[in-house]
Enzyme design. Structure first.
Site, PDB file in Angstrom:
ATOM      1  N   GLY A  26      39.584  31.524  36.551  1.00  0.00           N
ATOM      2  CA  GLY A  26      39.100  30.516  37.373  1.00  0.00           C
ATOM      3  C   GLY A  26      38.939  30.570  38.935  1.00  0.00           C
ATOM      4  N   HIS A  66      33.555  32.111  41.433  1.00  0.00           N
ATOM      5  CA  HIS A  66      32.959  32.642  42.539  1.00  0.00           C
ATOM      6  C   HIS A  66      31.796  33.574  42.106  1.00  0.00           C
ATOM      7  CE1 HIS A  66      34.868  36.588  41.961  1.00  0.00           C
ATOM      8  NE2 HIS A  66      36.232  35.865  41.947  1.00  0.00           N
ATOM      9  N   GLY A  89      31.331  36.530  42.093  1.00  0.00           N
ATOM     10  CA  GLY A  89      31.789  37.732  41.180  1.00  0.00           C
ATOM     11  C   GLY A  89      31.506  37.161  39.591  1.00  0.00           C
ATOM     12  N   HIS A  90      32.540  36.239  39.422  1.00  0.00           N
ATOM     13  CA  HIS A  90      32.217  35.599  38.010  1.00  0.00           C
ATOM     14  C   HIS A  90      30.813  35.182  37.491  1.00  0.00           C
ATOM     15  CE1 HIS A  90      36.510  34.304  39.329  1.00  0.00           C
ATOM     16  NE2 HIS A  90      36.761  35.020  38.341  1.00  0.00           N
ATOM     17  N   GLN A 108      50.766  37.795  33.084  1.00  0.00           N
ATOM     18  CA  GLN A 108      50.452  39.065  33.859  1.00  0.00           C
ATOM     19  C   GLN A 108      50.952  38.520  35.215  1.00  0.00           C
ATOM     20  OE1 GLN A 108      46.477  37.855  33.046  1.00  0.00           O
ATOM     21  NE2 GLN A 108      45.859  38.576  34.953  1.00  0.00           N
ATOM     22  N   SER A 113      37.253  37.271  45.369  1.00  0.00           N
ATOM     23  CA  SER A 113      38.154  37.077  44.673  1.00  0.00           C
ATOM     24  C   SER A 113      38.758  35.860  44.950  1.00  0.00           C
ATOM     25  CB  SER A 113      39.344  38.225  45.355  1.00  0.00           C
ATOM     26  OG  SER A 113      40.619  37.838  44.652  1.00  0.00           O
ATOM     27  N   ARG A 144      41.705  35.048  44.847  1.00  0.00           N
ATOM     28  CA  ARG A 144      42.808  35.185  45.910  1.00  0.00           C
ATOM     29  C   ARG A 144      42.680  35.097  47.424  1.00  0.00           C
ATOM     30  NH1 ARG A 144      47.685  36.926  43.448  1.00  0.00           N
ATOM     31  NH2 ARG A 144      47.247  37.995  41.176  1.00  0.00           N
TER      32      ARG A 144
HETATM   33  P1  AMP Z   1      39.547  36.765  37.409  1.00  0.00           P
HETATM   34  O1  AMP Z   1      39.317  35.576  37.336  1.00  0.00           O
HETATM   35  O2  AMP Z   1      39.977  37.226  39.052  1.00  0.00           O
HETATM   36  O3  AMP Z   1      40.740  37.437  36.403  1.00  0.00           O
HETATM   37  O4  AMP Z   1      38.468  37.843  37.024  1.00  0.00           O
HETATM   38  C1  AMP Z   1      37.727  37.617  35.849  1.00  0.00           C
HETATM   39  C2  AMP Z   1      36.577  38.611  35.851  1.00  0.00           C
HETATM   40  O5  AMP Z   1      35.736  38.527  36.645  1.00  0.00           O
HETATM   41  C3  AMP Z   1      37.341  40.026  35.703  1.00  0.00           C
HETATM   42  O6  AMP Z   1      36.590  40.914  34.771  1.00  0.00           O
HETATM   43  C4  AMP Z   1      36.990  40.573  37.131  1.00  0.00           C
HETATM   44  O7  AMP Z   1      36.914  41.977  37.172  1.00  0.00           O
HETATM   45  C5  AMP Z   1      35.739  39.932  37.329  1.00  0.00           C
HETATM   46  N1  AMP Z   1      35.403  39.691  38.972  1.00  0.00           N
HETATM   47  C6  AMP Z   1      36.386  39.401  39.694  1.00  0.00           C
HETATM   48  N2  AMP Z   1      35.903  39.374  41.239  1.00  0.00           N
HETATM   49  C7  AMP Z   1      34.788  40.077  41.105  1.00  0.00           C
HETATM   50  C8  AMP Z   1      33.904  40.510  42.161  1.00  0.00           C
HETATM   51  N3  AMP Z   1      34.130  40.421  43.385  1.00  0.00           N
HETATM   52  N4  AMP Z   1      32.758  41.202  41.396  1.00  0.00           N
HETATM   53  C9  AMP Z   1      32.756  41.461  40.099  1.00  0.00           C
HETATM   54  N5  AMP Z   1      33.511  41.171  39.003  1.00  0.00           N
HETATM   55  C10 AMP Z   1      34.580  40.174  39.483  1.00  0.00           C
END
Ligand code: AMP
Length: 270
Positions: free
Chosen positions: A27, A30, A32-33, A57, A179, A181
């Protein structure tokens, strides 16, 4: 978009689907997601996004607690993107059934596995559970979390016969990797993160010009960056892109970094 909160309901909904792409997230959606979601929509008829902040984790309870959550905003974003299903499981549901436990091998205990004890065991545990529920043949993951991507490839892709679609890291115009974070960073820390990313991109470019058979000592850079930006760097290492080995690269190599800035831990690779 259908929002589904139980495994039972999800099974009922998707049992006849063959062409479904899966984008697991924690969640704080952004760009990236969103790039993973768009890649899934391009390739698959249906797309399932999950949002689950997986407690196993996090190696520190305080980190789990302060992880940014904004489910209302996420739902609005995912609706606009025309995602078919949002899976929002509870911790109880995810962990109610027995599943295999994963143990990292000695050679896997590098980079984040060395500094965040139990982190990847938790990631593999939850991904094993999520994939046994969703049963998608197409999984979309980001290169931002490169070590995670490689471990899932190694431990889970055979078991589930799943294609792992690796998507490039999406950055801000200031070169910061997006991210969830980042929401915890103040303006000053964001500025520092941008400077650091730009410097590391430069280091990578400079190194690219040299032969592939080299040993690079990044310890001076590491000390310099720590002093200049008042950060604590866990690691700054060039590693082989395929086997994550140090030095004597057979394939392309990447520069991996993890650092703590104002008690927030950021990771990136270039
Ligand atoms: P997370 O919500 O941070 O666990 O990320 C979920 C998925 O989104 C994971 O496969 C991450 O690698 C991918 N992800 C997170 N940040 C980025 C980003 N800046 N660019 C591409 N993929 C991302």
């Amino acid at each position: 978009m259908k929002i589904i909160t139980s495994i039972f309901d999800l099974n009922k909904e998707i049992k006849n689907f063959k062409n479904v792409g899966f984008v697991p997230t924690m969640g704080g959606i952004h760009n990236g997601h969103i790039s993973l979601i768009k890649a899934s929509q391009k390739k698959n008829k249906e797309t399932i996004v999950s949002i689950f902040v997986n407690p196993t984790q996090f190696n520190k309870a305080s980190d789990f607690k302060k992880y940014p959550r904004d489910i209302k905003k996420d739902i609005l974003t995912l609706k606009k993107l025309k995602v078919n299903y949002l899976f929002l499981p509870t911790t109880k549901d995810i962990y109610k059934f027995k599943a295999r436990k994963f143990v990292l091998r000695k050679k896997d205990k590098i980079l984040c596995a060395k500094f965040r004890k139990g982190h990847f065991e938790g990631v593999l545990n939850v991904m094993n559970r999520l994939m046994s529920i969703v049963k998608s043949k197409d999984l979309f993951m980001g290169e931002k979390d490169y070590q995670q991507l490689q471990l899932i490839r190694r431990f889970l892709s055979k078991k589930f016969e799943v294609r792992i679609n690796a998507c490039p890291t999406i950055r801000t115009v200031d070169k910061i990797a997006l991210s969830t974070r980042n929401k915890l960073l103040n303006k000053k820390s964001l500025e520092k993160a941008s400077h650091i990313a730009k410097l590391l991109i430069k280091i990578k470019k400079r190194t690219k010009l040299r032969s592939s058979k080299f040993k690079v000592d990044l310890s001076d850079y590491k000390k310099e960056l720590e002093k200049k930006f008042n950060i604590k760097i866990d690691y700054l290492e060039f590693r082989d892109e395929k086997n994550l080995k140090l030095n004597n690269f057979k394939n392309k190599f990447r520069l991996f970094v993890a650092y703590n800035i104002n008690k927030i831990r950021l990771i990136d690779n270039f």
